[in-house]
Design an enzyme around this catalytic site. Structure first.
Site, PDB file in Angstrom:
ATOM      1  N   SER A 132       0.793  -1.226   0.000  1.00  0.00           N
ATOM      2  CA  SER A 132       0.000   0.000   0.000  1.00  0.00           C
ATOM      3  C   SER A 132       0.825   1.275   0.000  1.00  0.00           C
ATOM      4  O   SER A 132       0.301   2.338  -0.325  1.00  0.00           O
ATOM      5  CB  SER A 132      -0.935   0.017   1.218  1.00  0.00           C
ATOM      6  OG  SER A 132      -1.883  -1.020   1.142  1.00  0.00           O
ATOM      7  N   THR A 195      -1.712   4.009   3.867  1.00  0.00           N
ATOM      8  CA  THR A 195      -2.569   4.788   2.974  1.00  0.00           C
ATOM      9  C   THR A 195      -2.814   6.205   3.483  1.00  0.00           C
ATOM     10  O   THR A 195      -2.546   7.177   2.759  1.00  0.00           O
ATOM     11  CB  THR A 195      -3.886   4.048   2.712  1.00  0.00           C
ATOM     12  OG1 THR A 195      -3.594   2.790   2.099  1.00  0.00           O
ATOM     13  CG2 THR A 195      -4.788   4.846   1.790  1.00  0.00           C
ATOM     14  N   PHE A 308      -9.719   6.620  17.668  1.00  0.00           N
ATOM     15  CA  PHE A 308     -10.760   5.844  18.335  1.00  0.00           C
ATOM     16  C   PHE A 308     -10.335   4.438  18.755  1.00  0.00           C
ATOM     17  O   PHE A 308     -11.129   3.724  19.349  1.00  0.00           O
ATOM     18  CB  PHE A 308     -11.989   5.781  17.421  1.00  0.00           C
ATOM     19  CG  PHE A 308     -12.496   7.139  17.039  1.00  0.00           C
ATOM     20  CD1 PHE A 308     -13.146   7.933  17.969  1.00  0.00           C
ATOM     21  CD2 PHE A 308     -12.269   7.655  15.773  1.00  0.00           C
ATOM     22  CE1 PHE A 308     -13.588   9.209  17.640  1.00  0.00           C
ATOM     23  CE2 PHE A 308     -12.710   8.925  15.428  1.00  0.00           C
ATOM     24  CZ  PHE A 308     -13.372   9.706  16.366  1.00  0.00           C
ATOM     25  N   ASP A 359      -8.787  -4.616   3.534  1.00  0.00           N
ATOM     26  CA  ASP A 359      -7.492  -5.267   3.336  1.00  0.00           C
ATOM     27  C   ASP A 359      -7.158  -6.232   4.465  1.00  0.00           C
ATOM     28  O   ASP A 359      -6.721  -7.366   4.236  1.00  0.00           O
ATOM     29  CB  ASP A 359      -6.428  -4.170   3.235  1.00  0.00           C
ATOM     30  CG  ASP A 359      -5.017  -4.710   3.118  1.00  0.00           C
ATOM     31  OD1 ASP A 359      -4.649  -5.179   2.035  1.00  0.00           O
ATOM     32  OD2 ASP A 359      -4.270  -4.632   4.126  1.00  0.00           O
ATOM     33  N   HIS A 479      -1.566  -9.812  -1.344  1.00  0.00           N
ATOM     34  CA  HIS A 479      -2.157  -8.953  -2.358  1.00  0.00           C
ATOM     35  C   HIS A 479      -2.118  -9.654  -3.709  1.00  0.00           C
ATOM     36  O   HIS A 479      -1.418 -10.662  -3.887  1.00  0.00           O
ATOM     37  CB  HIS A 479      -1.379  -7.640  -2.465  1.00  0.00           C
ATOM     38  CG  HIS A 479      -1.432  -6.800  -1.235  1.00  0.00           C
ATOM     39  ND1 HIS A 479      -0.703  -5.649  -1.066  1.00  0.00           N
ATOM     40  CD2 HIS A 479      -2.144  -6.947  -0.092  1.00  0.00           C
ATOM     41  CE1 HIS A 479      -0.947  -5.122   0.105  1.00  0.00           C
ATOM     42  NE2 HIS A 479      -1.825  -5.895   0.729  1.00  0.00           N
TER      43      HIS A 479
END
Length: 555
Positions: A132, A195, A308, A359, A479
């Site tokens: 990523s 990301t 969070f 993912d 992936h």
């Protein structure tokens, strides 16, 4: 991903059944079938040849009449479904439809209704199948780079701080913030994960998320960890909103986590970056639970940092069970847009939203959670679509890469997408006389070998904890290298045509937004009223600062 320490962020789910091997031999295209009739789980809609023809005619005419917008975008929203390949989109579409009581195949996710489409080639400079870090770097800087690095060119050496000196490439978020636009990031992963981090961080190792992960060479060389780079963001007045997981990467190891008893932060430098964010700018705040999140007034708040979870946020399936409660991806997207609108004034905004746990569930071989999180991303896109106008807001939905996830067999229309293959109303069997599921993986923890495949007849394969079978045994599924889709609407969306390199996404965004478009023309030339050649690409930090100084002088 290439660097396995970054993969799951949670324990791999426990497999519910044990082990297989397939007998060789030819098989009819329909496969073997049991004698047991299976009742369809959904009612297939009544359709006719006339309806198919008329619907096809209508869609074709609408496509032929479509005209691109002549406007420049004021706002840009980039959605990234991490690992959301075409097979994931197809299966999520069916699952969402079936959860609504329909057969599912005729359903469409929110972004599948966007008018412009393309395919994105995801390979990196040194990887046929990417992780990523280089894929997201391509989308936000306009260049491809190496595996495992963020926001730097291909001339760096992975995990080598010294090699990255002077190799940083400016991101679209950084340009937007420098130009006075409001900016934000939202993710269900850690906001220091590859990301989201690619939008603001520059590092030769994507795993340097806090100072605890820095090598001795990195510390000596002055490389900053990713969490620190977010809080010390050098352009404009900093990000207006950052919502996601990764709380422990911002808290020192001497501070107890506010939610998880017995757990502390992980930072070694003693800095509480969450507190620094909250005290660093007027009206800024740090929140860590849903009640605090709900209390934020977008019209009056200053910059908001929401963390969070200690690590990644919960999967959508598990979110209702969270101790302190978490906002959904759609909730965070709505709040972020409202905050950015309020703080942007007439300048517009740039927002990146990631469905990061699609993912992670795929890596765990768990299709149920992966698809639920893909549907949650679709819900977030629907919210953004309703909160913005196609007249002034470019929305792009894509993936950074795919997975080895497959949708196979010859299931009947309306067959449970999470279930076993049923053909012509009867359970399909493999060459050894055992049922098999529609969904599976080429590799991963769902491998049941080396003994014969298990008998799934009495197994509830739709159970959220069920791991789909895999052909090759791996602790973490990998992936895949096939192209992923790009869905777009709004000003500039028509630039997506055919199969493109992944870094084209950056250039479409940069050329479509009114302020970034004129700025890049000023810097690089060759467009509009500035046909002369400009600086040599890509955009470096010094180039951005020089360009901003020139812009100020020209006013």
């Amino acid at each position: 991903m290439r660097h396995t320490s970054t993969l799951l962020g949670c324990a791999v789910l426990t497999a519910l059944i044990a082990a297989p091997g397939l007998a060789a031999g030819p098989e009819h295209i329909r496969g073997k079938q049991s004698t047991t009739r299976v009742r369809a789980i959904t009612q297939v809609p009544k359709e006719s040849a006339q309806q198919w023809y008329r619907d096809g005619d209508r869609v074709a005419r609408q496509g032929a009449e479509l005209r691109p917008s002549a406007n420049k975008a004021k706002n840009v929203i980039l959605f990234v479904g991490d690992g959301m390949g075409l097979s994931t989109v197809a299966a999520a579409r069916i699952l969402e439809g079936q959860r609504k009581g329909h057969s599912g195949e005729e359903n469409a996710l929110s972004f599948e209704r966007f008018p412009y489409l393309s395919l994105s080639k995801t390979y990196s400079v040194d990887g046929q199948t990417p992780d990523s870090a280089p894929t997201m770097t391509a989308m936000v800087t306009g260049i491809k780079t190496k595996q495992g690095v963020l926001g730097v060119s291909q001339n760096v050496t992975y995990n080598d701080c010294a090699s990255a000196n002077g190799k940083s490439v400016v991101t679209l978020l950084e340009v937007a913030e420098a130009l006075g636009l409001a900016t934000g990031i939202v993710s269900t992963a850690r906001i220091t994960h590859a990301t989201p981090a690619a939008t603001f961080a520059h590092t030769p190792n994507r795993d340097w998320e806090s100072d605890a992960e820095l090598t001795a060479e990195a510390r000596a060389g002055g490389c900053k960890d990713i969490a620190r780079q977010l809080v010390e963001f050098p352009y404009g007045n900093g990000l207006e909103v950052a919502l996601g997981g990764g709380r422990s990467y911002f808290l020192p190891n001497t501070v107890a986590d506010p939610e998880d008893a017995g757990s502390n932060g992980r930072r070694l430098d003693g800095r509480n970056l969450a507190s620094e964010w909250a005290s660093g700018r007027p009206g800024a705040s740090y929140v860590w639970n849903k009640a605090q999140f709900n209390a934020i007034n977008p019209a009056t708040t200053g910059p908001v940092l929401g963390l969070f979870e200690r690590s990644h946020m919960e999967y959508e399936h598990d979110r209702p069970l969270d101790t302190a409660k978490e906002p959904s991806l759609a909730d965070m997207t709505a709040k972020a847009i409202d905050i950015l609108k309020a703080r942007a004034g007439n300048k517009g905004y740039f927002l990146m939203v990631e469905g990061g746990r699609v993912d992670h569930a795929h890596h765990a071989g768990n299709a149920n959670r992966a698809l639920s999180d893909a549907i949650a991303l679709s819900d977030a896109v629907r919210v953004a679509n309703r909160r913005s106008s196609a007249e002034d807001t470019l929305i792009i939905v894509t993936a950074d890469h795919s997975h080895t996830f497959t949708v196979a067999g010859y299931p009947d229309r309306g067959n449970d997408i999470l279930g076993k293959v049923v053909t012509d109303g009867t359970l399909s069997l493999d060459s050894n006389g055992k049922p098999y599921t529609t969904l599976g993986y080429i590799n991963g923890p769902g491998y049941r070998g080396p003994v014969a495949r298990p008998d799934l007849t009495a197994v509830d394969t739709a159970n959220p904890d069920f791991l789909q079978e895999a052909a090759v045994p791996l602790g973490s599924e990998t992936h895949a290298a096939e192209d992923v889709a790009i869905y777009a609407r709004g000003p500039g969306a028509h630039a997506f045509q055919g199969v493109v390199e992944q870094n084209v996404i950056f250039h479409v965004m940069a050329q479509s937004q009114k302020d970034t478009s004129s700025f890049f023309c000023q810097l690089f030339g060759g467009c509009g009223k500035n046909p002369k050649k400009g600086i040599v690409p890509p955009l470096r930090e010094a180039d951005l600062r020089a360009g901003m100084a020139q812009r100020t002088t020209n006013r």
